[in-house]
Design an enzyme around this catalytic site. Sequence first.
Site, PDB file in Angstrom:
ATOM      1  N   ALA A 288     -15.932   0.788  -2.960  1.00 15.19           N
ATOM      2  CA  ALA A 288     -16.025   0.696  -1.503  1.00 15.19           C
ATOM      3  C   ALA A 288     -17.465   1.053  -1.162  1.00 15.19           C
ATOM      4  O   ALA A 288     -18.273   0.187  -0.840  1.00 15.19           O
ATOM      5  CB  ALA A 288     -15.029   1.621  -0.831  1.00 15.19           C
TER       6      ALA A 288
ATOM      7  N   ASP B  80     -36.610   9.992  13.897  1.00 16.34           N
ATOM      8  CA  ASP B  80     -36.452  11.256  14.611  1.00 16.34           C
ATOM      9  C   ASP B  80     -37.524  11.462  15.680  1.00 16.34           C
ATOM     10  O   ASP B  80     -37.307  12.192  16.647  1.00 16.34           O
ATOM     11  CB  ASP B  80     -36.495  12.429  13.623  1.00 16.34           C
ATOM     12  CG  ASP B  80     -35.275  12.450  12.724  1.00 16.34           C
ATOM     13  OD1 ASP B  80     -34.188  12.073  13.200  1.00 16.34           O
ATOM     14  OD2 ASP B  80     -35.410  12.834  11.546  1.00 16.34           O
TER      15      ASP B  80
ATOM     16  N   CYS C 184     -25.595   4.098  -3.609  1.00 14.71           N
ATOM     17  CA  CYS C 184     -24.899   4.959  -2.644  1.00 14.71           C
ATOM     18  C   CYS C 184     -25.291   6.415  -2.917  1.00 14.71           C
ATOM     19  O   CYS C 184     -25.384   6.830  -4.069  1.00 14.71           O
ATOM     20  CB  CYS C 184     -23.402   4.765  -2.832  1.00 14.71           C
ATOM     21  SG  CYS C 184     -22.400   6.013  -2.041  1.00 14.71           S
TER      22      CYS C 184
ATOM     23  N   TYR D 164       0.860   7.281   3.565  1.00 16.09           N
ATOM     24  CA  TYR D 164       1.465   6.213   4.355  1.00 16.09           C
ATOM     25  C   TYR D 164       2.910   5.994   3.908  1.00 16.09           C
ATOM     26  O   TYR D 164       3.359   6.521   2.888  1.00 16.09           O
ATOM     27  CB  TYR D 164       0.615   4.944   4.255  1.00 16.09           C
ATOM     28  CG  TYR D 164      -0.790   5.146   4.817  1.00 16.09           C
ATOM     29  CD1 TYR D 164      -0.976   5.777   6.048  1.00 16.09           C
ATOM     30  CD2 TYR D 164      -1.927   4.729   4.116  1.00 16.09           C
ATOM     31  CE1 TYR D 164      -2.256   5.975   6.569  1.00 16.09           C
ATOM     32  CE2 TYR D 164      -3.208   4.930   4.634  1.00 16.09           C
ATOM     33  CZ  TYR D 164      -3.363   5.554   5.865  1.00 16.09           C
ATOM     34  OH  TYR D 164      -4.626   5.756   6.385  1.00 16.09           O
TER      35      TYR D 164
ATOM     36  N   TYR E 165       0.843  -1.193   0.000  1.00 14.23           N
ATOM     37  CA  TYR E 165       0.000   0.000   0.000  1.00 14.23           C
ATOM     38  C   TYR E 165       0.879   1.245   0.000  1.00 14.23           C
ATOM     39  O   TYR E 165       1.512   1.569   1.003  1.00 14.23           O
ATOM     40  CB  TYR E 165      -0.923  -0.035   1.218  1.00 14.23           C
ATOM     41  CG  TYR E 165      -1.995   1.038   1.259  1.00 14.23           C
ATOM     42  CD1 TYR E 165      -2.239   1.866   0.159  1.00 14.23           C
ATOM     43  CD2 TYR E 165      -2.787   1.211   2.378  1.00 14.23           C
ATOM     44  CE1 TYR E 165      -3.223   2.837   0.193  1.00 14.23           C
ATOM     45  CE2 TYR E 165      -3.781   2.184   2.429  1.00 14.23           C
ATOM     46  CZ  TYR E 165      -3.981   2.996   1.334  1.00 14.23           C
ATOM     47  OH  TYR E 165      -4.959   3.960   1.376  1.00 14.23           O
TER      48      TYR E 165
HETATM   49  P1  ADP Z   1     -37.600  10.670   9.940  1.00 18.43           P
HETATM   50  O1  ADP Z   1     -36.259  11.196   9.539  1.00 18.43           O
HETATM   51  O2  ADP Z   1     -37.614  10.147  11.342  1.00 18.43           O
HETATM   52  O3  ADP Z   1     -38.179   9.724   8.963  1.00 18.43           O
HETATM   53  P2  ADP Z   1     -39.000  13.015   8.877  1.00 18.43           P
HETATM   54  O4  ADP Z   1     -39.195  14.321   9.567  1.00 18.43           O
HETATM   55  O5  ADP Z   1     -38.086  12.979   7.714  1.00 18.43           O
HETATM   56  O6  ADP Z   1     -38.565  11.969  10.005  1.00 18.43           O
HETATM   57  O7  ADP Z   1     -40.387  12.482   8.384  1.00 18.43           O
HETATM   58  C1  ADP Z   1     -41.528  12.484   9.200  1.00 18.43           C
HETATM   59  C2  ADP Z   1     -42.741  12.488   8.292  1.00 18.43           C
HETATM   60  O8  ADP Z   1     -43.903  12.260   9.095  1.00 18.43           O
HETATM   61  C3  ADP Z   1     -42.979  13.794   7.556  1.00 18.43           C
HETATM   62  O9  ADP Z   1     -43.113  13.533   6.182  1.00 18.43           O
HETATM   63  C4  ADP Z   1     -44.308  14.322   8.131  1.00 18.43           C
HETATM   64  O10 ADP Z   1     -45.085  14.982   7.150  1.00 18.43           O
HETATM   65  C5  ADP Z   1     -44.974  13.045   8.563  1.00 18.43           C
HETATM   66  N1  ADP Z   1     -45.972  13.222   9.643  1.00 18.43           N
HETATM   67  C6  ADP Z   1     -45.796  13.891  10.793  1.00 18.43           C
HETATM   68  N2  ADP Z   1     -46.924  13.834  11.560  1.00 18.43           N
HETATM   69  C7  ADP Z   1     -47.824  13.096  10.854  1.00 18.43           C
HETATM   70  C8  ADP Z   1     -49.152  12.654  11.099  1.00 18.43           C
HETATM   71  N3  ADP Z   1     -49.786  12.974  12.225  1.00 18.43           N
HETATM   72  N4  ADP Z   1     -49.779  11.887  10.166  1.00 18.43           N
HETATM   73  C9  ADP Z   1     -49.120  11.531   9.014  1.00 18.43           C
HETATM   74  N5  ADP Z   1     -47.868  11.939   8.735  1.00 18.43           N
HETATM   75  C10 ADP Z   1     -47.221  12.688   9.637  1.00 18.43           C
HETATM   76 FE1  SF4 Z   2     -21.393   5.632   2.559  1.00 17.16          FE
HETATM   77 FE2  SF4 Z   2     -23.566   7.197   2.366  1.00 17.16          FE
HETATM   78 FE3  SF4 Z   2     -22.837   5.653   0.328  1.00 17.16          FE
HETATM   79 FE4  SF4 Z   2     -23.786   4.525   2.503  1.00 17.16          FE
HETATM   80  S1  SF4 Z   2     -24.895   5.875   1.148  1.00 17.16           S
HETATM   81  S2  SF4 Z   2     -22.022   3.856   1.357  1.00 17.16           S
HETATM   82  S3  SF4 Z   2     -22.999   5.893   4.077  1.00 17.16           S
HETATM   83  S4  SF4 Z   2     -21.666   7.333   1.175  1.00 17.16           S
END
Ligand code: ADP
Ligand code: SF4
Length: 696
Positions: A324, A651, A348, A180, A175
């Site tokens: 990769a 989320d 990807c 490196y 490598y």
């Molecule tokens: P995650 O990244 O966790 O998937 P996002 O914020 O990207 O979260 O997506 C959450 C989705 O849920 C959004 O598209 C939003 O419009 C939808 N949402 C939120 N509350 C409600 C609800 N009460 N009924 C239907 N859809 C909902």
């Molecule tokens: Fe890496 Fe993002 Fe591609 Fe997955 S989607 S292999 S995390 S660059």
Amino acid sequence: MARNPRYDVLFEPVRIGPVTAPNRFYAVPHASGMTNTMPRMRAAFRATKAEGGWGVVCTGYVSIDPSSDDAPLPYATLWDDEDIRSHALMTDAVHRHGALAGIELWHGGGSVMNRVSRIPSMSPSGTAWMPTHVNFMGHQRPRVMDSQDIRELLQAQKQAARRARTAGFDIVYVYAGMGYLPYEFFLPEWNQRTDAYGGPLRNRVRLVRELLEVTHEAVGGQCAVALRISLEELRARRSEHAPSEAHELVELLASVPDLWDVKMDSGPTDCAPSRFTSEGSHEPVIDFVKSITNRPVVGVGRFTSPDAMVGQIRRGVLDLIGAARPSIADPFLPQKIADGREDEIRECIGCNICISSWHDSVPVRCTQNPTIGEEWRRQWHPERIARAQDADSTVLVVGAGPAGLECALTLGRRGYQVILAEAQEDLGGRLRFETRLPGLSSWSRVLQWRRSQLQRLPNVAIYRGNRLDAAQIVELAPRHVVTATGARWVPLLYSPLEVPAGTLDTANVYTPDDVAAGAALNDPVIVFDFDNYYMGSALAEHLAKSGHRVSYVTPAGHVSAWGIMTNEQPQTHRALAAAAVPVHTLSRVESFDGEEVTLVHMFTPARAQLPCKSLIIVGARLPDDAVYQALMAQGEALGEAGIVSVSRAGDALAPGAIAHAVYSGHRMGRELGASEQQVPFRRDAPLRSAIDAGGG
Ligand code: ADP
Ligand code: SF4
């Protein structure tokens, strides 16, 4: 379905010295975060790529000697015979699927600090690699290698190569890239030696030639010997004898290795994020190699399209399509092309969360492929999933962002009757807005792939424009409810001790959600970013490009400081400079009166005023889990309606990056309705026989 004959060329075997790759799909060496301490996880992760059709599957970097210790970054070792077993687990697993196994033998030279072994590191002339780079900075300079060190290095490579052969590897690497040790010999700035290893290029390549020779000797014609080399800097250097020093170097070593594995010189160019760099970006640097050597050439370019791959072969750029990231995002990419299912490739997105795992010293994570790294530990296969015990019962997934989409898909594959309800007309959650930000359009692949997969499942019904509340959900009475309703940005500020200091509720204060919703902003705009990932800088760039007068403020030392983990940091700074966005680092917003913000320096009492009519705070996110909370408040009414479980994913449970949401949605989809015994979480352990038997 039958394979498209246009792609037949990708399935031709390729002779590499004494071994033959069954096809042209080559999973190149890349860091996986799984060191010798996780041999079973590592073997299963690589075996899955072999099962998915990659004709060659390689390790990440494997140190040949304790004088090359990259801690705290996760590297593997082949320091003595005790390490052989750990690697043999992988070669056996890869061979079971008919693929070749390659090992990237490595010595870090002046780029490592040997923090654990405490052996002074060494380099050609005592110069450290990236000495001003804070992450790599150490407080001990490398020592200058003498001729005895060179002899010992060659001996270490030879012994490691012999062990690699014993472990069952088919391709053994030297490598010489990415700063490196062998690479440090190439560049006169690092190599100021006056012996036979310094001076003209033919001397500066002598060490690599000798490393290749001892490797050939050690493997005795049973394994192919590959040279992995970075050519970016060398290609930019003039040579008296050839178009560049890269050309001259390839001429000097043309047929010494059995395989050329060619790449770029630094993380941000070699593993470039899609936000700033498109597919196939290495080509202008490496395109000449095949015209000089008759040995096969492998290179990468985040190739996910079989047409682009065929183009590389037909145009004589590469013989083997290296990957990769595409092999992480879809370990079954080759198999899908073989089956004529290229529209099923999970492409990807180039976000580099995988690279951040290496920087974080943890097993590899991927935004697109939640199963990566979990093949052994959680027994997650990327393509197969067991039917649920209570399949055919109904699951309602609320929210079609990354978490809800992945969850609905996984549940659908387990045989549930899935209802996916989304409040908006368009699916995608946060992706709806974020993929419109500069450079982030490839991230829409997260949505596109899941949407197209969901369309194939007759047991999944998608209802758009359906904002559900708790009463409606109880009325629907599904057996399980998964709320994946996302998170919202909040204009929360923090004190100098980082204690939450309440939200800034004055007029003209906005969050990214407000911008996504089309808030009318008055200039000048200030983006105050302590989220430190992409949102702050992408938003500033987006607004500047839309004609706003924008400044960027952050308490961190860099723009989007966490972007160092994803190789994005240098280009993020350049992007804001190109968009004429002034940057104020090490600064905290102290107050905003609608006309001016007051900034205070992070470490001194120095204050500054900036004119501001719109302040966008890109900092904290809180779960949007009102539906979940309202459902839980229903108490016994849930059971009476026949609802046996209500949960949160993505989320709505714990705000994070898209990769976290996809993983969370997948895990929920896998584990819903399963008993604890059916949810494995195995713990790996090192394999070292003599020590295990009390001999160590
Ligand atoms: P995650 O990244 O966790 O998937 P996002 O914020 O990207 O979260 O997506 C959450 C989705 O849920 C959004 O598209 C939003 O419009 C939808 N949402 C939120 N509350 C409600 C609800 N009460 N009924 C239907 N859809 C909902
Ligand atoms: Fe890496 Fe993002 Fe591609 Fe997955 S989607 S292999 S995390 S660059």
